[in-house]
Design a protein around this motif. Structure first.
Motif, mmCIF file in Angstrom:
data_model
loop_
_atom_site.group_PDB
_atom_site.id
_atom_site.type_symbol
_atom_site.label_atom_id
_atom_site.label_comp_id
_atom_site.label_asym_id
_atom_site.label_seq_id
_atom_site.Cartn_x
_atom_site.Cartn_y
_atom_site.Cartn_z
ATOM 1 N N LEU A 81 8.307 -20.597 18.460
ATOM 2 C CA LEU A 81 8.040 -20.803 19.875
ATOM 3 C C LEU A 81 7.905 -22.280 20.216
ATOM 4 O O LEU A 81 8.319 -22.738 21.276
ATOM 5 C CB LEU A 81 6.755 -20.060 20.263
ATOM 6 N N ARG A 217 6.332 -8.849 16.312
ATOM 7 C CA ARG A 217 5.612 -8.193 17.414
ATOM 8 C C ARG A 217 6.570 -7.235 18.099
ATOM 9 O O ARG A 217 6.461 -6.931 19.275
ATOM 10 C CB ARG A 217 5.047 -9.215 18.398
ATOM 11 N N SER A 218 7.552 -6.766 17.354
ATOM 12 C CA SER A 218 8.623 -5.932 17.862
ATOM 13 C C SER A 218 8.207 -4.472 17.943
ATOM 14 O O SER A 218 7.694 -3.916 16.971
ATOM 15 C CB SER A 218 9.846 -6.068 16.945
ATOM 16 N N GLU A 237 11.194 -12.618 15.190
ATOM 17 C CA GLU A 237 11.869 -12.723 16.486
ATOM 18 C C GLU A 237 13.353 -13.072 16.339
ATOM 19 O O GLU A 237 13.949 -13.674 17.230
ATOM 20 C CB GLU A 237 11.161 -13.736 17.388
ATOM 21 N N ASP A 265 15.654 -16.212 20.520
ATOM 22 C CA ASP A 265 14.729 -15.211 20.009
ATOM 23 C C ASP A 265 15.070 -13.818 20.526
ATOM 24 O O ASP A 265 15.678 -13.646 21.583
ATOM 25 C CB ASP A 265 13.300 -15.550 20.441
ATOM 26 N N ARG A 267 12.682 -11.213 21.591
ATOM 27 C CA ARG A 267 11.251 -11.023 21.833
ATOM 28 C C ARG A 267 10.856 -9.545 21.869
ATOM 29 O O ARG A 267 9.856 -9.165 21.288
ATOM 30 C CB ARG A 267 10.837 -11.727 23.129
ATOM 31 N N SER A 282 16.378 -13.706 24.297
ATOM 32 C CA SER A 282 15.535 -14.399 25.274
ATOM 33 C C SER A 282 15.514 -15.900 25.009
ATOM 34 O O SER A 282 14.454 -16.512 24.925
ATOM 35 C CB SER A 282 14.119 -13.834 25.262
ATOM 36 N N TRP A 342 13.692 -10.688 28.464
ATOM 37 C CA TRP A 342 12.422 -10.545 27.748
ATOM 38 C C TRP A 342 12.154 -9.111 27.308
ATOM 39 O O TRP A 342 11.299 -8.878 26.439
ATOM 40 C CB TRP A 342 11.265 -10.986 28.628
ATOM 41 N N TRP A 480 4.344 -6.892 31.883
ATOM 42 C CA TRP A 480 5.108 -6.303 30.782
ATOM 43 C C TRP A 480 5.774 -4.980 31.124
ATOM 44 O O TRP A 480 6.356 -4.353 30.241
ATOM 45 C CB TRP A 480 4.202 -6.100 29.572
ATOM 46 N N SER A 600 1.035 -6.863 26.113
ATOM 47 C CA SER A 600 2.406 -6.737 25.663
ATOM 48 C C SER A 600 2.755 -5.274 25.382
ATOM 49 O O SER A 600 2.548 -4.407 26.207
ATOM 50 C CB SER A 600 2.625 -7.636 24.442
ATOM 51 N N ARG A 618 -1.397 -14.685 22.288
ATOM 52 C CA ARG A 618 -0.291 -15.633 22.374
ATOM 53 C C ARG A 618 -0.505 -16.654 23.485
ATOM 54 O O ARG A 618 -0.023 -17.776 23.410
ATOM 55 C CB ARG A 618 1.013 -14.880 22.608
#
Length: 635
Positions: A81, A217-218, A237, A265, A267, A282, A342, A480, A600, A618
């Motif tokens: 990031l 974080r998928s 990512e 990425d 995301r 993203s 995103w 989100w 998220s 984050r």
């Protein structure tokens, strides 16, 4: 927190087994060593953002210095990031910076092997994939509703009223707990701490582990790939892993990057539809370095599900080039850029299309694909229609406050629009059929960070109705995504409370799908009593509903940045249940654990329970590392 005798026995055995494992030291972390050379690097390159109370996106310094070394290294790495910010640092400066940031931490050792010590008994290591497929993708169905019936979930509304924390797993190197799970039969699939694991959902013990050793974080996706039942997820990512759901063996992996451009990425998670894997890119350039603002842009890459080979790709714009503009340091600028994707794509099966939502432009010229909903042909990637919700939203991380305080690359310095607001579509589009004036109409619904809820005709993207709650913020509005049961659509609003900001409207809002009529609303309020104010950062301002909500039968499940799970009746808005995940917790895997912000992709369901990650930090929210299963209380 109630635990049955079985759970208590399992906890005791887990702690006993883990005595021989290297675990984190239990001493409190101290302040970083101010004499180290990395302090000067921090002051020159990082301090402006990480000690700026008005900057919602940057992790505050006191949280930054408690992140694990490997998480900081990943953020500053090639695909991290902070890679654009770190691009101007030498290798020695980067190492000095990391050494400084972690210098006050207690020495920690690798904890990723916790799964080895928490294996199920040998007669309970078989993954049975013949049971109900309760949860196979983040959107729940192809249309992205985020709705699951009482029958499919095994949870009635009375069960929802009686949900309580059942078991908790502490994730090594957590603090970004957003990962959604998958559930087939009595197996819960979960990725975190460098592992993809198949868990016995009743006890949390491990049936198999696929160790990939990176962050994720998928959301997970379950389906058939190359003739095998598989779990698909994204690590670091970037890399797509496809793993046999029965055995934990790798089927294939692929980079997933577009063939042209700089890539970027991944995301959200990927979507599996028939013989295709849909990969959202993203690459936004939202964190530009001074010399190259800005080059990245969003894309959708479609892979062959059989082997990960490339089929086609769509780009939200042409490649960037010098745009004839100069920042206030006299450096040449580039564009167009931005319009990242995103969220996970949504498949419009009846029209053979895929829908994507996009974010803002990050430099000029602004494009018509930013802050937009775009329908693409599923075979070719050709656009069928495009709806742009906001024109000229050019913004990047240099835009911090007024023109006088913004960084040199903020388009506000030289933009005729002067309206850069960072009003992305952060969540996926949803497809639903509704009756309008006696006609059956397919609508596309989507929430935006401006606070808008949009309803478009799926045939051609024309606007049917719109509603707006509040004025939106960079991390607020609808952050989100939304949820619907086909009749009611749920819009969650985050809106952090801060001085000088627009009047916030954090809460949960229900609307009629067919015409947008408001049905009910729940206004969030700060809860800083009973010690919560001491254990939560910015307790008075971070309590909005940011995570994507979930509908279970006639109940709405939503989470807050101050770590609470709420349940509402979808017809009336009546509060059914409220669970605080920031209370003291004990993990069943023996690792230190704490709850924090729910954000998220955190909320999912399994047979007879709700699963959430607690501790998404984050953007400087409340840290934590808890995977939490909540079940109805036993009478």
């Amino acid at each position: 927190m109630r635990q049955s005798f079985v759970k208590q026995s399992l906890l005791a055995s887990a702690v006993f087994v883990l005595v021989g494992l290297p675990v984190a030291a239990q001493t409190d972390n101290g302040a970083p060593d101010e004499t180290l050379p990395g302090r000067a690097v921090y002051e020159n390159f990082c301090q402006m953002c990480h000690e700026n109370a008005a900057d919602e996106r940057a992790i505050p310094f006191d949280q930054l210095v408690n992140l694990p070394r490997q998480q900081i290294e990943a953020a500053l790495g090639e695909n991290g990031l902070m890679a654009p910010m770190a691009a101007s640092l030498t290798a020695d400066e980067t190492n000095d910076l990391i050494d400084y940031l972690v210098s006050g931490q207690a020495i920690e050792q690798d904890q990723s092997a916790w799964t080895d010590a928490f294996m199920c008994a040998e007669d309970n290591r078989t993954v049975d994939l013949t049971g109900p497929e309760t949860w196979t993708t983040f959107g729940v169905n192809t249309e992205g509703w985020r709705y699951i019936s009482e029958e499919a979930s095994g949870l009635t509304q009375n069960d929802i009223r009686n949900l309580e924390i059942n078991w908790v797993i502490g994730e090594p190197d957590g603090f970004q707990m957003s990962v959604a799970t998958a559930n087939v039969g009595d197996t819960l699939f979960y990725a975190g701490g460098g592992n993809l694991s198949a868990l016995d959902q009743d006890t949390g013990c491990v049936r198999w582990t696929y160790r990939f050793g990176e962050q994720t974080r998928s959301p997970l996706t379950y389906g058939e790939v190359a003739g095998q039942k598989a779990i698909l997820f994204v690590a670091n990512e970037r890399m797509i892993h496809v793993v046999n759901a029965e055995t934990g063996e790798l089927i294939w992996q692929a980079d997933g990057q577009p063939l042209r451009g700089d890539g970027g990425d991944i995301r959200p998670g990927v979507v599996l539809h028939e013989d295709k894997v849909l990969v959202p890119i993203s690459a936004s350039g939202v964190f530009p370095n001074v010399e190259s603002c800005c080059t990245g842009h969003g894309a959708l890459v479609v892979l062959n599900a059989e082997d990960g080979s490339h089929l086609w790709e769509y780009h939200t714009m042409e490649e960037s080039s010098p745009n004839g503009l100069f920042n206030d340091l006299g450096q040449p600028q580039q564009g167009p850029s931005g319009a990242p994707i995103w969220s996970q794509p949504t498949v419009d099966v009846s029209r053979n299309r895929v829908l994507v939502t996009t974010g803002e432009n990050t430099s000029l010229p602004a494009t018509n694909t930013s802050d937009a909903i775009i329908a693409l042909d599923l075979n070719t990637g050709e656009p069928a229609w495009l709806f742009q919700a906001m024109v000229g939203d050019a913004w990047n991380a240099h835009c911090r406050g007024t023109d006088e305080t913004s960084g040199p690359n903020c388009p506000w310095h030289w933009d005729e629009y002067n309206i850069g607001r960072d009003f992305d579509f952060g969540g996926a589009a949803v497809i639903v059929t509704s009756e309008i004036d006696g006609e059956s109409v397919d609508l596309v619904l989507a929430g935006q960070k401006s606070g808008h809820l949009w309803a478009l005709r799926a045939d051609d993207g024309t606007l049917e109705w719109a509603q707006r709650i509040g004025q939106g913020t960079a991390l607020g509005g609808n952050h989100w995504g939304i949820a619907t049961d086909g009749k009611t659509v749920i819009l969650t609003i985050n809106d952090p409370v801060r001085p000088g900001a627009p009047t916030p409207r954090p809460g949960v809002f229900a609307f009629n799908v067919s015409d947008g009529t408001p049905l009910w609303e729940y206004s969030a309020e700060a809860d800083c009593d009973d010690g919560r104010g001491e254990r939560l950062v910015r307790c008075e301002s971070l309590f909005g509903f940011s995570a994507t909500p979930l509908i279970v039968g006639s109940s709405v499940i939503a989470g807050t940045l101050d770590g609470k799970l709420f349940a509402f009746d979808i017809a009336t808005g009546d509060l059914l249940n409220e669970i605080d995940t920031t209370v003291p917790l004990t993990s069943i895997n023996g690792l230190p654990v704490q709850g924090g912000s729910i954000d998220s992709h955190a909320i999912s369901a399994a047979q007879g329970m709700i699963v959430t990650g607690s501790g998404y930090a984050r953007f400087g929210q409340n840290t934590g590392n808890a995977l939490i299963a909540v079940r109805p209380a036993e009478n």
